[in-house]
Design a protein around this motif. Structure first.
Motif, PDB file in Angstrom:
ATOM      1  N   ILE A 293      64.254  62.039  41.648  1.00 16.01           N
ATOM      2  CA  ILE A 293      65.165  61.764  40.529  1.00 16.01           C
ATOM      3  C   ILE A 293      64.620  60.619  39.682  1.00 16.01           C
ATOM      4  N   GLN A 294      64.146  59.574  40.347  1.00 18.48           N
ATOM      5  CA  GLN A 294      63.531  58.466  39.609  1.00 18.48           C
ATOM      6  C   GLN A 294      62.317  58.956  38.823  1.00 18.48           C
ATOM      7  N   GLY A 295      61.538  59.840  39.434  1.00 21.91           N
ATOM      8  CA  GLY A 295      60.379  60.389  38.745  1.00 21.91           C
ATOM      9  C   GLY A 295      60.768  61.217  37.531  1.00 21.91           C
ATOM     10  N   LEU A 296      61.869  61.964  37.623  1.00 24.23           N
ATOM     11  CA  LEU A 296      62.332  62.749  36.477  1.00 24.23           C
ATOM     12  C   LEU A 296      62.758  61.831  35.333  1.00 24.23           C
ATOM     13  N   VAL A 297      63.405  60.724  35.676  1.00 27.17           N
ATOM     14  CA  VAL A 297      63.779  59.766  34.633  1.00 27.17           C
ATOM     15  C   VAL A 297      62.535  59.222  33.955  1.00 27.17           C
ATOM     16  N   ILE A 298      61.521  58.891  34.749  1.00 24.37           N
ATOM     17  CA  ILE A 298      60.267  58.403  34.186  1.00 24.37           C
ATOM     18  C   ILE A 298      59.611  59.481  33.327  1.00 24.37           C
ATOM     19  N   LEU A 299      59.636  60.735  33.805  1.00 24.07           N
ATOM     20  CA  LEU A 299      59.011  61.835  33.065  1.00 24.07           C
ATOM     21  C   LEU A 299      59.667  62.034  31.708  1.00 24.07           C
ATOM     22  N   PHE A 300      60.998  62.154  31.697  1.00 19.60           N
ATOM     23  CA  PHE A 300      61.690  62.456  30.452  1.00 19.60           C
ATOM     24  C   PHE A 300      61.772  61.248  29.526  1.00 19.60           C
ATOM     25  N   ALA A 301      61.959  60.056  30.103  1.00 14.89           N
ATOM     26  CA  ALA A 301      62.137  58.868  29.261  1.00 14.89           C
ATOM     27  C   ALA A 301      60.825  58.197  28.906  1.00 14.89           C
ATOM     28  N   GLY A 302      59.769  58.478  29.668  1.00 14.97           N
ATOM     29  CA  GLY A 302      58.487  57.854  29.408  1.00 14.97           C
ATOM     30  C   GLY A 302      57.468  58.819  28.852  1.00 14.97           C
ATOM     31  N   ALA A 303      56.993  59.735  29.718  1.00 13.27           N
ATOM     32  CA  ALA A 303      55.934  60.657  29.307  1.00 13.27           C
ATOM     33  C   ALA A 303      56.394  61.635  28.235  1.00 13.27           C
ATOM     34  N   MET A 304      57.693  61.994  28.241  1.00 11.42           N
ATOM     35  CA  MET A 304      58.204  62.972  27.274  1.00 11.42           C
ATOM     36  C   MET A 304      59.232  62.337  26.340  1.00 11.42           C
TER      37      MET A 304
END
Length: 367
Positions: free
Chosen positions: A336-347
């Protein structure tokens, strides 16, 4: 570098991160639902675990303090056009500098030892960032490569010291001796108690206030000083900065040293505020999460604070969720933390184009 925005400031720093966060939670909710659990109950448990009682709130802001320091470190370097991913190693060296300063002053003056520890953390973090900065400015070495390699060097150096010269006498763990009694930062529950306010005991300490002072200092420096203006000019265009007489190499080195000092001060929270000794794994990846915190907060000091609180809530609330729902393991919380990083950071720009088109349509209708 970031693209030019056609959106108002409130949409840039508020609406877009909120949409990215919503997308991350929707995907996480689908995964939780697929495991046979209620995603709304999971969200409720996570909120309760992060903010539902005073001790939980203290832990949330305790974790957030680490992310404020590392997020600010990434942000300062980024404004200068540098991608500092060495916050983890700089924090390790900051912890080492803090520890050496405390032991050097000793237990006769615990307040002076704590102040020396703060200075030592900043100086060692800055010094560790100086080497990659000098290599970038003078030899053209890529800052991403050098900073990430310096993380490994810092980890190896700390491991050597904690199983050798700095190891606790007679100990078997990679940790130093305890700091002299009375040496440390005041816990917030004691500070609240002195002010007549009752607050449950937690690791939260006055390093949180130091972090907020750093937030104000970074904002003021970047937006209200000549140095901050020159630093941002260097970050936007090196050629324009040189034409304007800005010493690009010097600004690169200074910006990275400030970044390293901020990362090094993360040890104030973990070591001087809670552990009261140097331990081998005290950074726990906070330096890397600081990258996501900085980008989610759009590299604005206030945005970094909000993003840091979010990740603090994910850390603390996730632990509570994993305890209450056995099907949701700690690995799923990391996902879940990784998804937040993915959507809010990388995407982070995923929703930008449709939102910009929507705003342009409203502007045309208003005209």
């Amino acid at each position: 570098m970031a693209r030019a925005s056609k959106l108002p400031l409130w949409a840039e720093v508020g609406l877009l991160p909120a949409l990215n966060l919503l997308a991350a939670f929707i995907v996480s909710g689908l995964v939780i639902w697929g495991l046979g659990e209620d995603p709304f109950l999971a969200l409720s448990l996570m909120w309760e675990g992060a903010f539902g009682f005073e001790e939980a709130t203290g832990y949330t802001f305790y974790y957030a303090t680490n992310f404020v320091f590392t997020g600010l470190a990434v942000s300062v370097a980024y404004h200068a056009g540098l991608f500092n991913i060495g916050g983890e190693g700089q924090a390790m060296l900051g912890g080492l500098g803090l520890t050496l300063a405390v032991f050097m002053v000793g237990g006769d003056a615990p307040m002076l030892a704590a102040l020396a520890g703060i200075v030592g953390a900043a100086l060692f973090g800055a010094a560790w960032a100086f080497i990659p900065a000098w290599l970038q400015a003078k030899r053209g070495s890529h800052i991403v490569i050098t900073t990430i390699m310096f993380n490994f060097i810092a980890s190896a150096l700390l491991a050597y010291l904690l199983v050798g010269p700095l190891q606790r006498p007679g100990g078997q763990m990679p940790e130093s001796a305890d700091f002299p009694p009375g040496t440390g930062l005041t816990p917030m529950h004691e500070l609240f108690g002195a002010l007549g306010v009752s607050f449950e005991e937690s690791p939260l300490n006055i390093s949180a206030l130091i972090a907020l002072l750093c937030v104000i200092a970074v904002w003021f420096t970047l937006n209200r000083t000549r140095f901050g203006y020159e630093l941002r000019v260097v970050g936007k265009n090196h050629s324009a900065a040189r034409f304007a007489g800005v010493p690009v190499a010097r600004m690169t080195i200074v910006a990275m040293m400030i970044s390293g000092a901020l990362a090094g001060m993360m040890g104030l929270n973990e070591i001087l505020g809670e552990q009261h000794r140097l331990i081998g794994n005290f950074t726990l990846g906070y330096g890397f999460v600081g990258i996501a915190v900085a980008f989610m907060g759009r590299n604005h000091p206030l945005g970094i604070v909000l993003a840091a609180v979010l990740f603090g809530a994910l850390y603390q609330g996730g632990a509570e969720l994993a305890f209450e729902m056995p099907n949701i393991t700690r690995d799923l919380i990391v996902m879940i933390q990784g998804l937040v990083i993915l959507f809010a950071g990388a995407m982070e720009h995923m929703f930008r184009d449709p939102i910009e088109r929507l705003f342009m349509r409203f502007e045309r209708r208003a005209a």
